[in-house]
Design an enzyme around this catalytic site. Structure first.
Site: not given
Length: 649
Positions: A71, A159, A187, A207, A209, A245, A334
């Site tokens: 995102t 997805n 994906q 992404s 995860h 950071t 989502c």
């Protein structure tokens, strides 16, 4: 054993990634912006991960920056492109007036486009690029619109359906267009070959995860020479590209996944994954004979299946699979909490009924054969559970041929009275939205609809059901009472409204259906009052009990069962959920009384008021409703399991 088949939503963390994250926090905890030795060690970890990312995605040049996930990458890409468009306009140069995005894109894309278009005052037109029935972008439309496009957003693979985009075809359609191009590659990582540096793709978010790295870490590729504006400014980390950071534990973990991808010794290849999918397809076809797959398998990722089972809703199927310990989804994670059809399948032009019964099954490239074996066995169990008859006598109420089913839709409640021996039924205030479902249940069970009644002014549901199941709505002419096997239904006029008194053959229970439920008329004072408002569908003339303190956590539930060996554990999940996976709590088997059958069983429970009741379900929502109903009916010793069975293990 839980079988996780929802990897397109998120994945477990690779053991090597866990080790790398722990090492980053324990041994390499320096700030990579620091110039001392601890900082240099942290920086080396970060740069090793970046180098692995470049090699895996095929991007020897251009920007590759770590961030919080896809995102953020999408937001950065959109901001960069729109700032470039605005600068182009200020110089008086032509740069296009359309923001094009694939109609099946993840919602993060059109939402980001709309947000930055508004914030920057760009005034560009947002337009969805249509897809065909296979879910692929319509290239002829793209070719027509390409000269006007300022930014085009597509995805490498969808997805929800797993459909792989024709990126070469899209690139050809954009050959003479000034448009910038973003491709969502979330994906694709680990499932498709990537060579971004050899393409004209300007931006590609990833992404972690989705491929065995932790949540909260991702990366963005920006083609060399493509416009770039930082989304986050501050301390100048990531060479000024993304301040803040760095999440070094996440980056180290993501780096371990990328290194495993590069080595090629950890994840299964395309042919192996396709073989796993083929086994799941075969099991699904055997378990659900009418199944249809919503995307061509040959054009989809080998790790993703999207299918529909005619006559079953997505919600029903999800509950059955979840009861069997198989975790699947109805679409994007989502959007899972929103009771809407899939916009992806809608964009493909699927029939609404097919879209409403769709499920997604996805696994990752670490999947083991044993997992596929177990999944196939449980898929068969789910198929058998789906075929269980919903209109059947309750095993808890012995010698009862009659049954009652509560029908809830959009805050309205109706009732179905049936007799299994006579194969006859009566519907009272059936919600119009459920008419097809009720008709299908009657047909499956071989039941004859004796009457479809309504107690208020809205007869639409009764008329809709009769149109599907036969008969005419309303009370049959010249009929003082209706016999359902040995049970009897009579019409009672109270307060100028039609009410109905039902007396099953077995037991002393009596039920009144209708609008005059506030009446405590002497002949009806001991009857259970069944109304048409879901929130308080079942009531009694007696004063209700205190409804506080009904929810027990797992520890409190265990103490209750230890203190009261005679307590009854009641599973209020649907019969088919119970059939897919029986509920047990602290070793105690649960009786299955679906929430829709609670009114039918209430007199049985009330007669045993001194015996504690503990209601359970999957999430705790249905069991809480059941406990409230029994407390309101006067059963003081009633509780439910907070958080449901999902949190009890």
């Amino acid at each position: 054993m839980e079988i996780y088949l929802d990897s397109n939503a998120t994945s477990p963390v690779l053991p090597a990634a866990l080790d790398a994250a722990m090492a980053a926090m324990r041994d390499c905890y320096g700030n990579p912006s620091s110039s001392h030795a601890a900082g240099l060690r942290a920086r080396a970890v970060r740069e090793a991960a970046r180098a692995a990312a470049r090699r895996v995605i095929g991007a020897p040049r251009g920007r590759v920056m770590f961030n919080s996930g896809a995102t953020e990458g999408i937001q950065t890409a959109v901001l960069s492109a729109l700032c470039a468009v605005r600068e182009c306009r200020e110089r008086g140069e032509a740069c296009g007036d359309l923001l094009l995005y694939g109609a099946t894109e993840h919602k993060a894309v059109p939402e980001s486009l709309a947000h930055w278009n508004r914030v920057l005052g760009a005034g560009l037109e947002l337009r969805a690029l249509p897809v065909d029935a296979d879910g692929r972008h319509r290239l002829e439309v793209l070719r027509e619109l390409a000269p006007r496009a300022a930014l085009v957003c597509t995805m490498a693979a969808n997805n929800e359906t797993g459909v792989v985009s024709d990126l070469e075809g899209i690139a050809a359609a954009l050959e003479h267009s000034p448009a910038l191009w973003m491709v969502d590659c979330v994906q694709a990582l680990g499932k498709l070959p990537l060579a971004l540096g050899a393409t004209r793709i300007d931006y590609a978010p990833f992404s972690g995860h989705k491929l065995y790295a932790p949540k909260g870490v991702g990366l963005l590729y920006v083609r060399e020479g493509a416009p770039f504006t930082p989304l986050m400014c501050g301390g100048g980390q990531e060479e000024g590209q993304r301040s803040g950071t760095e999440n070094m534990a996440g980056i180290a973990a993501f780096g371990a996944v990328l290194e495993a991808l590069e080595r090629g010794d950890t994840f299964r290849g395309h042919a192996q994954l396709a073989a796993c999918r083929a086994r799941l397809v075969a099991a699904l076809r055997q378990a659900f004979p009418g199944i249809v797959f919503n995307a061509p398998l040959e054009q989809a990722l080998p790790t993703t299946l999207n299918f529909s089972v005619p006559g079953a809703s997505s919600a029903d199927l999800l509950e059955i699979f979840d009861a069997a310990g198989v975790r699947v989804s109805a679409g994007s994670a989502c959007s899972a909490a929103k009771a809407v059809s899939s916009y992806v399948l809608d964009a493909m032009g699927l029939d609404p009924a097919r879209s409403a019964s769709a499920l997604r099954m996805s696994f990752g490239p670490l999947v083991e054969d044993a997992t596929i074996d177990a999944a196939c066995e449980r898929i068969m169990r789910c198929g058998r559970a789906l075929r269980l008859p919903q209109l059947s006598p309750s095993p808890l109420l012995k010698d009862h041929e009659q049954g009652m089913l509560q029908l809830d839709a959009e805050g309205q409640t109706g009732w179905l009275l049936f007799d299994a021996g006579a194969r006859a039924c009566v519907a009272i205030d059936p919600p119009a939205a459920l008419a097809p479902r009720i008709a299908a249940m009657l047909e499956a069970g071989g039941y004859r609809l004796r009457a479809a009644l309504h107690t208020g002014t809205d007869s639409a549901g009764a008329a809709a059901l009769c149109a599907l199941a036969g008969g005419a709505p309303g009370w049959p002419a010249d009929c003082p009472e209706l016999n359902l096997g040995a049970g009897v239904l009579a019409r009672v006029e109270l307060g100028g409204a039609s009410n109905y008194l039902y007396v099953p053959a077995a037991g002393d229970a009596r039920y009144v259906f209708g609008g005059a439920l506030g009446l405590a008329a002497a002949p009806l004072a001991d009857a259970l009052l069944c109304g048409s408002e879901t929130e308080r569908a079942v009531a009694a003339a007696a004063a209700p009990q205190d409804e506080t303190g009904m929810e027990l956590d797992a520890g409190a539930a265990l103490r209750l069962l230890e203190q009261h060996p005679d307590a009854i554990v009641v599973d209020v999940r649907d019969l088919r959920e119970h059939g897919a996976g029986e509920a047990r709590l602290h070793g105690r088997a649960a009786h299955n009384v679906p929430l829709a059958r609670l009114a039918e069983h209430a007199p049985h429970f009330i007669a045993q008021d001194g015996r504690p009741l503990l209601f359970v379900c999957r999430s705790g929502a249905r069991s809480l409703r059941a406990a409230r109903t029994l407390r309101r009916l006067g059963h003081a010793h009633t509780w439910c399991l907070a958080g449901g069975l999902a949190l009890a293990h």
